[in-house]
Design an enzyme around this catalytic site. Structure first.
Site, PDB file in Angstrom:
ATOM      1  N   HIS A 182       0.823  -1.208   0.000  1.00 44.19           N
ATOM      2  CA  HIS A 182       0.000   0.000   0.000  1.00 44.19           C
ATOM      3  C   HIS A 182       0.865   1.270   0.000  1.00 44.19           C
ATOM      4  O   HIS A 182       1.002   1.935  -1.026  1.00 44.19           O
ATOM      5  CB  HIS A 182      -0.949  -0.025   1.201  1.00 44.19           C
ATOM      6  CG  HIS A 182      -1.940   1.092   1.203  1.00 44.19           C
ATOM      7  ND1 HIS A 182      -2.690   1.429   2.306  1.00 44.19           N
ATOM      8  CD2 HIS A 182      -2.305   1.975   0.237  1.00 44.19           C
ATOM      9  CE1 HIS A 182      -3.483   2.444   2.014  1.00 44.19           C
ATOM     10  NE2 HIS A 182      -3.259   2.805   0.773  1.00 44.19           N
ATOM     11  N   HIS A 209       1.453   5.149  -2.772  1.00 45.84           N
ATOM     12  CA  HIS A 209       1.603   6.532  -2.305  1.00 45.84           C
ATOM     13  C   HIS A 209       3.031   7.054  -2.476  1.00 45.84           C
ATOM     14  O   HIS A 209       3.263   8.117  -3.063  1.00 45.84           O
ATOM     15  CB  HIS A 209       1.230   6.620  -0.818  1.00 45.84           C
ATOM     16  CG  HIS A 209      -0.214   6.419  -0.537  1.00 45.84           C
ATOM     17  ND1 HIS A 209      -1.078   7.453  -0.289  1.00 45.84           N
ATOM     18  CD2 HIS A 209      -0.950   5.282  -0.442  1.00 45.84           C
ATOM     19  CE1 HIS A 209      -2.293   6.983  -0.063  1.00 45.84           C
ATOM     20  NE2 HIS A 209      -2.240   5.660  -0.139  1.00 45.84           N
ATOM     21  N   HIS A 242      -3.764   0.372  -6.395  1.00 48.92           N
ATOM     22  CA  HIS A 242      -4.132   1.044  -5.152  1.00 48.92           C
ATOM     23  C   HIS A 242      -5.534   0.642  -4.708  1.00 48.92           C
ATOM     24  O   HIS A 242      -5.773   0.388  -3.520  1.00 48.92           O
ATOM     25  CB  HIS A 242      -4.040   2.559  -5.294  1.00 48.92           C
ATOM     26  CG  HIS A 242      -4.406   3.279  -4.034  1.00 48.92           C
ATOM     27  ND1 HIS A 242      -5.655   3.851  -3.839  1.00 48.92           N
ATOM     28  CD2 HIS A 242      -3.713   3.495  -2.887  1.00 48.92           C
ATOM     29  CE1 HIS A 242      -5.704   4.394  -2.635  1.00 48.92           C
ATOM     30  NE2 HIS A 242      -4.546   4.197  -2.031  1.00 48.92           N
ATOM     31  N   ASN A 246      -6.492  -1.144  -1.093  1.00 51.16           N
ATOM     32  CA  ASN A 246      -7.031  -0.126  -0.180  1.00 51.16           C
ATOM     33  C   ASN A 246      -8.504  -0.319   0.160  1.00 51.16           C
ATOM     34  O   ASN A 246      -8.889  -0.260   1.328  1.00 51.16           O
ATOM     35  CB  ASN A 246      -6.847   1.274  -0.768  1.00 51.16           C
ATOM     36  CG  ASN A 246      -7.328   2.357   0.175  1.00 51.16           C
ATOM     37  OD1 ASN A 246      -6.669   2.692   1.159  1.00 51.16           O
ATOM     38  ND2 ASN A 246      -8.513   2.906  -0.095  1.00 51.16           N
ATOM     39  N   ILE A 292      -6.835   8.733  -1.253  1.00 51.20           N
ATOM     40  CA  ILE A 292      -7.269   8.335   0.086  1.00 51.20           C
ATOM     41  C   ILE A 292      -6.204   7.430   0.684  1.00 51.20           C
ATOM     42  O   ILE A 292      -5.475   6.755  -0.047  1.00 51.20           O
ATOM     43  CB  ILE A 292      -8.626   7.611   0.044  1.00 51.20           C
ATOM     44  CG1 ILE A 292      -9.089   7.187   1.450  1.00 51.20           C
ATOM     45  CG2 ILE A 292      -8.548   6.386  -0.833  1.00 51.20           C
ATOM     46  CD1 ILE A 292      -9.387   8.282   2.351  1.00 51.20           C
TER      47      ILE A 292
END
Length: 642
Positions: free
Chosen positions: A300, A305, A492, A496, A642
């Site tokens: 993740h 990110h 993602h 997520n 998010i």
């Protein structure tokens, strides 16, 4: 100095570069930043007004800066665990009464799914919805079949690997970490698989592994110095059955030499014996704790990110806003730097949610640096290359998507490859429209400067690696862009938006194990306690009440789609609508994405696909492109917002 952490980035702790935070250096250590209430985000990377109202700063900040402190004030004893499973169930039935909250009206408005008002008591109640997994089957978390299925269709379906060599052996220094040979013996595994030799099983590509041995073992003794947590290096071996499902065969847990004690290494297997059966259940907890850490820190945070931020910075520095590649990527980069700033403020910061609630503790980010250094490659970020690198697929031009899957019923791969091909087709048409001739790619100075900055500045610690793709042709550009878009959208989404589904009921996926295995150097009292009431030993290994509820609240929000979510291929960008060729290509893209929804529905209805269909089995829907608002377990947003 208790909150001092290593500076990430550089030869000692390689890491992707990030935007500056705006925080001044510490007075005692100028190489470290001081703590402050906010992290700088460039103005054009901030949330749009509507997005901020419905999610953005307000909701996540409310959870992190108002709800979490209130929970900490309510649950005073940080070590207080759950004494019964009924106490865990009460989180979904009765909730936790909270004292008067600051900004009560605002918080209740922003978090209607979490905060309810008890009119009789005049107090707010933190009440969780029951996760979809437990709604389907309240005993799913304890079943070995579900434990195995989730490696292919759960929240972290991108860690399992094919076993290609036997016997298994550590690459760590045996003088420090003990004998490198695995405790898995050929005799044991052949006894468990029964109808073939280990050599035959490997040749037929039937042996798989979740391998968290070498990456976690160097941190075991360090982590065990932290009060209230423990850690093991772990290996879990699976066998591919004739039904196309995985069967968990055995778990190996290892502790390196410590305090004059030799290496401790033990194998656990499913068993009809009562004692061995409980030890197996406890071993699964430790495996899932490792998998939870690897999921959150690597699958993740790092792969999506963190590694995407350098692409965004380079795009803003090197590509003009009118550049066609900037316009293509912009929807997939939107809001990521803002959400990363929020994460650095209260999620991955020193003593933040991750450090205080995951077994690696204060070593969490350092661990992600180690794995970035050892394992991250840009050329493996695209889904096909990732699958091939893990032995889960081989290239086959005659097969769908050009790949033959090692496990045919692999929901993440099956659905992901359809989405990957759909994205790639759109990107190919877009690129070939703006770059009809090969030399246009190589001669585009802005484009080349962007790619060079990503390699040499954004991922500076990897700049000399030979695996970086060249950027000379349309094909090169399509592959690079498709990989970036896949990571920010499909990958993602997969790791997520089912976080609360699978980890909202924490016995299914605990983030921390607070106690060691009862058969690791036990005192007589410890062993007798386990033998008398093994379920108490299991409950004591789970997170404390404050750890569990903090993580549950955060996962609920992270799994939520906002009312104005921007889904992949849903809305055409204004500049694309002005070009008839690009507009037509986008409309085809949108139509193909809607077709994916029907494909996934059909697969979930197929009784032969047992990893996504069956009594009490959750369908695999997370890669369906579109969704309604809320915690839905489906939907692929354009970007990491998010």
């Amino acid at each position: 100095m208790e909150l001092k952490r290593p500076v990430l980035g550089g030869s000692e702790h390689p890491y992707p570069r990030r935007c500056r935070t705006g925080r001044p250096p510490c007075k005692k250590d100028p190489l470290s930043e001081s703590r402050s209430g906010s992290v700088y985000v460039p103005r054009d990377e901030e949330f749009a007004d509507v997005k901020e109202i419905s999610f953005g700063v307000n909701i996540l900040s409310s959870v992190l800066n108002a709800l979490v402190p209130t929970l900490e004030a309510t649950i005073v004893d940080k070590n207080l665990g759950f004494r019964t499973f009924a106490t865990i169930d009460s989180l979904f039935k009765d909730g936790i009464q909270l004292p008067q909250l600051k900004n009560k009206k605002n918080l209740a408005t922003l978090l209607p799914s979490l905060i309810q008002t008890n009119a009789e008591a005049g107090k707010d109640v933190l009440l969780f919805d029951e996760p979809a997994l437990i709604q389907k089957d309240e005993l799913a978390w304890i079943r070995d079949e579900e434990f195995s299925r989730q490696t292919l269709a759960g929240v972290n379906p991108c860690s399992i690997k094919l076993i290609e060599e036997w016997p298994l052996k550590s690459t760590l220094n045996p003088e420090i970490y003990g004998p490198p040979e695995s405790a898995f013996t050929t005799e044991l595994i052949e006894q468990l698989i029964q109808d073939m030799t280990i050599e035959e099983a490997i040749a037929q590509k039937k042996m798989f592994i979740l391998d968290y041995h070498d990456v976690f073992l160097p941190y075991v003794n360090k982590v065990r110095e932290i009060k209230g947590t423990t850690l093991y290096g772990s290996r879990t071996v699976f066998f591919l059955t004739q039904e196309g499902t995985l069967k968990a065969l055995a778990i190996e847990l290892t502790r390196p030499p410590s305090n004059g004690k030799p290496q401790w290494k033990q194998v656990f297997t499913p068993s009809g014996d009562a004692t061995d059966s409980w030890l197996w259940k406890l071993a699964k907890v430790h495996v899932l704790v490792n998998d939870s850490a690897h999921h959150q820190l690597i699958s993740h945070w790092l792969r999506t990110h963190c590694c995407t931020e350098p692409y965004i910075i380079a795009a803003n520095r090197q590509l003009s806003a009118a550049h066609p590649i900037y316009r293509l990527l912009y929807p997939h980069f939107r809001y990521t730097m803002e959400i990363n700033a929020l994460a650095r403020e209260a999620l991955i910061n020193a003593d933040g949610i991750i450090e205080s609630s995951f077994s690696a503790g204060k070593y969490c980010m350092e661990l992600s640096s180690v794995i970035y250094d050892q394992s991250w490659r840009f050329d493996f970020q695209g889904l096909p290359a990732d699958l091939v690198s893990r032995g889960l697929a081989v290239e086959d031009s005659s097969a769908p998507h050009g790949l033959k899957l090692t496990i045919e019923d692999y929901p993440y791969a099956n659905d992901g490859l359809v989405l990957w091909d759909t994205i790639k087709e759109w990107v190919s048409e877009y690129v070939n429209h703006y770059y009809p001739e090969e030399e246009l790619v190589e001669n585009d100075q802005e484009l080349q400067a962007w790619w060079e900055e990503i390699k040499n500045k954004g991922h500076e610690d990897k700049k000399n690696e030979k695996w970086w793709p060249t950027l000379k042709t349309q094909k090169d550009l399509v592959e690079i862009l498709t990989s970036m878009i896949w990571v920010s959208s499909g990958h993602h989404a997969a790791v997520n938006f089912v976080q609360f589904t699978y980890a909202g009921y924490f016995p299914n996926r605990a983030t921390i194990a607070r106690t060691k295995m009862p058969n690791e150097d036990p005192t007589e009292e410890e062993w007798n306690k386990f033998m008398d009431k093994p379920y108490i030993t299991l409950l004591e290994s789970f997170p404390s009440q404050i750890q569990a509820t903090k993580v549950m609240a955060v996962l609920d929000i992270l799994s939520t789609h906002s009312p104005d979510e921007e889904y992949i291929g849903d809305r055409i960008e204004p500049s694309w609508a002005q070009d008839p060729v690009v507009k037509a290509a986008f409309e085809k893209f949108n139509k193909n994405l809607k077709g994916i929804e029907q494909t996934i529905d059909g697969r979930n209805a197929d009784k032969n696909l047992k990893n996504r269909h069956g009594a009490g089995t959750l369908p695999y829907e997370v890669l369906k492109p579109f969704s309604k608002p809320g915690v839905t377990g489906m939907g692929v947003p354009n970007s990491i917002s998010i």
